[in-house]
Motif scaffolding. Sequence first.
Motif, mmCIF file in Angstrom:
data_model
loop_
_atom_site.group_PDB
_atom_site.id
_atom_site.type_symbol
_atom_site.label_atom_id
_atom_site.label_comp_id
_atom_site.label_asym_id
_atom_site.label_seq_id
_atom_site.Cartn_x
_atom_site.Cartn_y
_atom_site.Cartn_z
ATOM 1 N N VAL A 95 32.013 6.824 60.002
ATOM 2 C CA VAL A 95 31.757 6.213 58.539
ATOM 3 C C VAL A 95 30.280 6.388 58.159
ATOM 4 O O VAL A 95 29.711 7.083 57.077
ATOM 5 C CB VAL A 95 32.685 5.174 58.742
ATOM 6 N N VAL A 96 29.213 6.111 59.614
ATOM 7 C CA VAL A 96 27.769 6.644 59.423
ATOM 8 C C VAL A 96 27.385 7.706 59.605
ATOM 9 O O VAL A 96 26.322 7.880 59.890
ATOM 10 C CB VAL A 96 27.777 5.199 60.752
ATOM 11 N N LEU A 97 28.308 8.622 60.560
ATOM 12 C CA LEU A 97 28.046 10.463 60.762
ATOM 13 C C LEU A 97 26.720 10.241 59.327
ATOM 14 O O LEU A 97 25.312 11.324 59.577
ATOM 15 C CB LEU A 97 28.628 11.035 61.257
ATOM 16 N N PRO A 98 27.422 10.731 58.231
ATOM 17 C CA PRO A 98 26.301 11.340 57.525
ATOM 18 C C PRO A 98 24.995 10.688 57.543
ATOM 19 O O PRO A 98 24.080 11.712 57.121
ATOM 20 C CB PRO A 98 27.815 11.249 55.502
ATOM 21 N N VAL A 216 27.248 -1.595 54.436
ATOM 22 C CA VAL A 216 26.644 -2.596 55.818
ATOM 23 C C VAL A 216 26.578 -1.563 57.590
ATOM 24 O O VAL A 216 25.641 -1.422 57.709
ATOM 25 C CB VAL A 216 27.305 -4.018 56.105
ATOM 26 N N VAL A 217 27.584 -1.230 57.809
ATOM 27 C CA VAL A 217 27.720 -0.208 58.632
ATOM 28 C C VAL A 217 27.056 0.730 58.384
ATOM 29 O O VAL A 217 25.905 1.206 59.565
ATOM 30 C CB VAL A 217 28.699 0.742 58.960
ATOM 31 N N GLU A 218 26.785 1.884 57.277
ATOM 32 C CA GLU A 218 25.575 2.450 57.089
ATOM 33 C C GLU A 218 23.823 1.649 57.440
ATOM 34 O O GLU A 218 23.100 2.705 57.666
ATOM 35 C CB GLU A 218 25.782 3.382 55.895
ATOM 36 N N ALA A 219 24.098 1.016 56.774
ATOM 37 C CA ALA A 219 22.748 0.295 56.485
ATOM 38 C C ALA A 219 22.779 -0.055 58.526
ATOM 39 O O ALA A 219 21.334 0.100 58.929
ATOM 40 C CB ALA A 219 22.603 -1.214 55.925
ATOM 41 N N ILE A 220 23.336 -0.288 59.008
ATOM 42 C CA ILE A 220 22.783 -0.672 60.824
ATOM 43 C C ILE A 220 22.998 0.299 61.775
ATOM 44 O O ILE A 220 21.532 0.524 62.370
ATOM 45 C CB ILE A 220 24.123 -1.397 61.416
ATOM 46 N N ALA A 221 23.456 1.675 61.217
ATOM 47 C CA ALA A 221 23.285 2.838 61.384
ATOM 48 C C ALA A 221 21.677 3.425 61.577
ATOM 49 O O ALA A 221 20.357 3.717 62.254
ATOM 50 C CB ALA A 221 24.324 4.253 61.219
ATOM 51 N N ALA A 222 21.771 3.284 59.519
ATOM 52 C CA ALA A 222 20.209 3.637 59.957
ATOM 53 C C ALA A 222 19.000 3.310 60.581
ATOM 54 O O ALA A 222 18.150 3.567 60.892
ATOM 55 C CB ALA A 222 20.040 3.317 58.434
ATOM 56 N N ASN A 223 19.252 1.424 60.565
ATOM 57 C CA ASN A 223 18.723 1.139 61.192
ATOM 58 C C ASN A 223 18.535 1.148 62.664
ATOM 59 O O ASN A 223 17.125 0.850 63.132
ATOM 60 C CB ASN A 223 18.544 -0.510 60.575
ATOM 61 N N HIS A 224 18.955 0.961 62.578
ATOM 62 C CA HIS A 224 19.269 2.014 64.818
ATOM 63 C C HIS A 224 18.482 3.095 64.764
ATOM 64 O O HIS A 224 17.521 3.045 65.566
ATOM 65 C CB HIS A 224 20.867 1.984 64.860
#
Length: 277
Positions: A95-98, A216-224
């Motif tokens: 889901v956060v790969l993109p 939210v999960v995308e925001a977390i991965a991007a922030n990471h």
Amino acid sequence: MGDPRYEKLLKCYECIRKITDFEPEVALVLGSGLGNFADNIDVKQAVPYSDIEGFPVSTVPGHAGQFIFGELGGVRVVCMKGRVHYYEGYDISDVVLPARLMHLMGAKILFLTNASGGINMDLHAGSFMMITDHVSSFAPNPLIGPNVEELGTRFPDMSEVYDRELCDVIRTVARENDIELHEGTYAQLTGPSFESPAEIRMLGKLGVDAVGMSTVVEAIAANHAGMRVCGISCVANLAAGLSPNKLTHEEVQQAANEAAPRFTVLIREAIKRMGRA
Ligand code: HPA
């Protein structure tokens, strides 16, 4: 052999680099029913997700899956027309790969959009809420598993996920264009069922203003990964139990269609300025 999630990401990167050498500055994810925004972009290249080996392909109606690469007011953007959701059955790392892929391609800013249910009583169908914070506790954390150091640190700080300067840009654009803009906390639940009225009452007590099934999960991965993140939620309906109506996906798409002209101005003008922020 490295981490299989990272290997997969690198494979997708190799694959897309065979298709395009485009280096975006801003990555934009379009939520349910908001995909037509891509018509504003001076398109250089469109790449269907299905052309990228291993890339998760969405199954939801209204989520036509492709990357649009192009320019918007002089800013190089990659736009995701359609995203994948956890409820479709993908691993959360897919889901956060993109988001991670767009970062690898060069994007320093991730602009997230979605459709949501309004919980705060100031919100109504068609309201825009700039996301200033989130509640991730009801969705799986995308960073669970061995940490991939190349992507980011083990315990990333989440005290300011939504970049202050980018939020200021969005606020200013809304004010200058007379677009009503709320601000608040967004919670991601897994879906695919809408929430029950009791769940909405719980979220309201927790300080959540709007709820949805993405972002939210995308925001977390991007922030990471060190990206600057911002987000706007388009309220499609009052959340369960707050109106006498039953919730339907069609209603979500209809509200998004009605909001589209205002949404277009807000996003377009904000991105133009973010090239300079
Ligand atoms: N709940 C969750 N997701 C949503 C809603 C909602 O009420 N409306 C649009 N997406």
